[in-house]
Design a protein around this motif. Sequence first.
Motif, PDB file in Angstrom:
ATOM      1  N   PRO A 140      83.101  48.177  13.915  1.00 19.27           N
ATOM      2  CA  PRO A 140      81.864  47.408  13.747  1.00 19.27           C
ATOM      3  C   PRO A 140      82.006  46.268  12.755  1.00 19.27           C
ATOM      4  O   PRO A 140      81.323  45.245  12.875  1.00 19.27           O
ATOM      5  N   SER A 141      82.889  46.444  11.753  1.00 16.71           N
ATOM      6  CA  SER A 141      83.073  45.341  10.789  1.00 16.71           C
ATOM      7  C   SER A 141      83.641  44.121  11.490  1.00 16.71           C
ATOM      8  O   SER A 141      83.238  42.985  11.199  1.00 16.71           O
ATOM      9  N   ALA A 142      84.558  44.326  12.431  1.00 18.58           N
ATOM     10  CA  ALA A 142      85.128  43.205  13.174  1.00 18.58           C
ATOM     11  C   ALA A 142      84.088  42.564  14.080  1.00 18.58           C
ATOM     12  O   ALA A 142      84.014  41.330  14.193  1.00 18.58           O
ATOM     13  N   ILE A 143      83.272  43.379  14.723  1.00 13.36           N
ATOM     14  CA  ILE A 143      82.234  42.844  15.614  1.00 13.36           C
ATOM     15  C   ILE A 143      81.253  41.977  14.832  1.00 13.36           C
ATOM     16  O   ILE A 143      80.902  40.863  15.243  1.00 13.36           O
ATOM     17  N   ILE A 144      80.817  42.484  13.676  1.00 11.15           N
ATOM     18  CA  ILE A 144      79.862  41.733  12.864  1.00 11.15           C
ATOM     19  C   ILE A 144      80.500  40.460  12.316  1.00 11.15           C
ATOM     20  O   ILE A 144      79.884  39.390  12.307  1.00 11.15           O
ATOM     21  N   THR A 197      72.291  47.702  17.178  1.00 10.77           N
ATOM     22  CA  THR A 197      73.214  48.033  18.265  1.00 10.77           C
ATOM     23  C   THR A 197      74.571  48.461  17.721  1.00 10.77           C
ATOM     24  O   THR A 197      75.121  49.493  18.126  1.00 10.77           O
ATOM     25  N   VAL A 198      75.121  47.658  16.799  1.00  8.32           N
ATOM     26  CA  VAL A 198      76.443  47.953  16.247  1.00  8.32           C
ATOM     27  C   VAL A 198      76.405  49.237  15.425  1.00  8.32           C
ATOM     28  O   VAL A 198      77.261  50.120  15.576  1.00  8.32           O
ATOM     29  N   PHE A 199      75.413  49.347  14.552  1.00  9.73           N
ATOM     30  CA  PHE A 199      75.305  50.557  13.741  1.00  9.73           C
ATOM     31  C   PHE A 199      75.078  51.778  14.617  1.00  9.73           C
ATOM     32  O   PHE A 199      75.687  52.840  14.403  1.00  9.73           O
ATOM     33  N   GLY A 200      74.190  51.649  15.610  1.00 13.13           N
ATOM     34  CA  GLY A 200      73.884  52.778  16.474  1.00 13.13           C
ATOM     35  C   GLY A 200      75.088  53.266  17.252  1.00 13.13           C
ATOM     36  O   GLY A 200      75.356  54.465  17.318  1.00 13.13           O
ATOM     37  N   ALA A 201      75.838  52.332  17.834  1.00 14.87           N
ATOM     38  CA  ALA A 201      77.018  52.718  18.609  1.00 14.87           C
ATOM     39  C   ALA A 201      78.079  53.338  17.707  1.00 14.87           C
ATOM     40  O   ALA A 201      78.700  54.361  18.055  1.00 14.87           O
ATOM     41  N   TRP A 202      78.296  52.730  16.532  1.00 14.98           N
ATOM     42  CA  TRP A 202      79.271  53.291  15.598  1.00 14.98           C
ATOM     43  C   TRP A 202      78.847  54.676  15.129  1.00 14.98           C
ATOM     44  O   TRP A 202      79.666  55.621  15.107  1.00 14.98           O
ATOM     45  N   ALA A 203      77.582  54.829  14.732  1.00 16.61           N
ATOM     46  CA  ALA A 203      77.113  56.100  14.190  1.00 16.61           C
ATOM     47  C   ALA A 203      77.211  57.219  15.218  1.00 16.61           C
ATOM     48  O   ALA A 203      77.610  58.342  14.900  1.00 16.61           O
ATOM     49  N   LEU A 204      76.866  56.917  16.456  1.00 14.42           N
ATOM     50  CA  LEU A 204      76.939  57.931  17.505  1.00 14.42           C
ATOM     51  C   LEU A 204      78.384  58.379  17.728  1.00 14.42           C
ATOM     52  O   LEU A 204      78.686  59.581  17.758  1.00 14.42           O
ATOM     53  N   ALA A 205      79.289  57.410  17.868  1.00 11.61           N
ATOM     54  CA  ALA A 205      80.694  57.744  18.101  1.00 11.61           C
ATOM     55  C   ALA A 205      81.320  58.411  16.878  1.00 11.61           C
ATOM     56  O   ALA A 205      82.008  59.443  16.989  1.00 11.61           O
TER      57      ALA A 205
END
Length: 201
Positions: A28-32, A45-53
């Motif tokens: 997520p750091s790279a995406i942001i 979106t980024v936090f949610g996807a990262w947190a779930l995985a």
Amino acid sequence: MADARDAAPERAAAWLVPVVRGTLALVPSAIITFSQDHSPALGLTVFGAWALASGVVVGALAARLVADRAARWVFVVNGVLTAAAGLVALGLRDTSPGGVAAFTFTVAVWAAVTGILELIVGLRSRGRLTAARDWITAGALTAILALVFVLFPLDPVTAVGLLGAYFVVLGVLLLIGGFSLKWAASGPVGTGGAASGSERS
């Protein structure tokens, strides 16, 4: 009957927990970093996807590889809480688009709860478990993120940018700590190295 892992040294592959956790944080750091869109919707979106995985993967790995009972359960609980926060964030992305308050509140609550839990287990394990210093550092960093999100009025760009910076620092720290534990565990017996969570001699 007590779990045999509670009395046994940490498993040799326990270094995978911080390494996988750190690797997942860098995504997520790279995406942001490389995204021109720093809106709350992107943040959720980024936090949610990262947190779930991350919650599912790290929680499952910790349940198998962390020998210390208290630490194991803290990381399993944190995994469940992190995955739940991810689901909440992804749901809020659709119901409250553009809401910086929803983004900062979700991240702050998650960071406060999971950061404090990790910090506590690190402090309780200090001097006994090799990985305690990494748990203290990661827990404190996450708790600080919560304080910043709560105490300062953040605009969307700053809030999402801070989350990205947090992921960078966390990812690098965990990778360094994880590989250090791996190299220490594979060193000669008697050098003082041990895998993540192992008891010091």
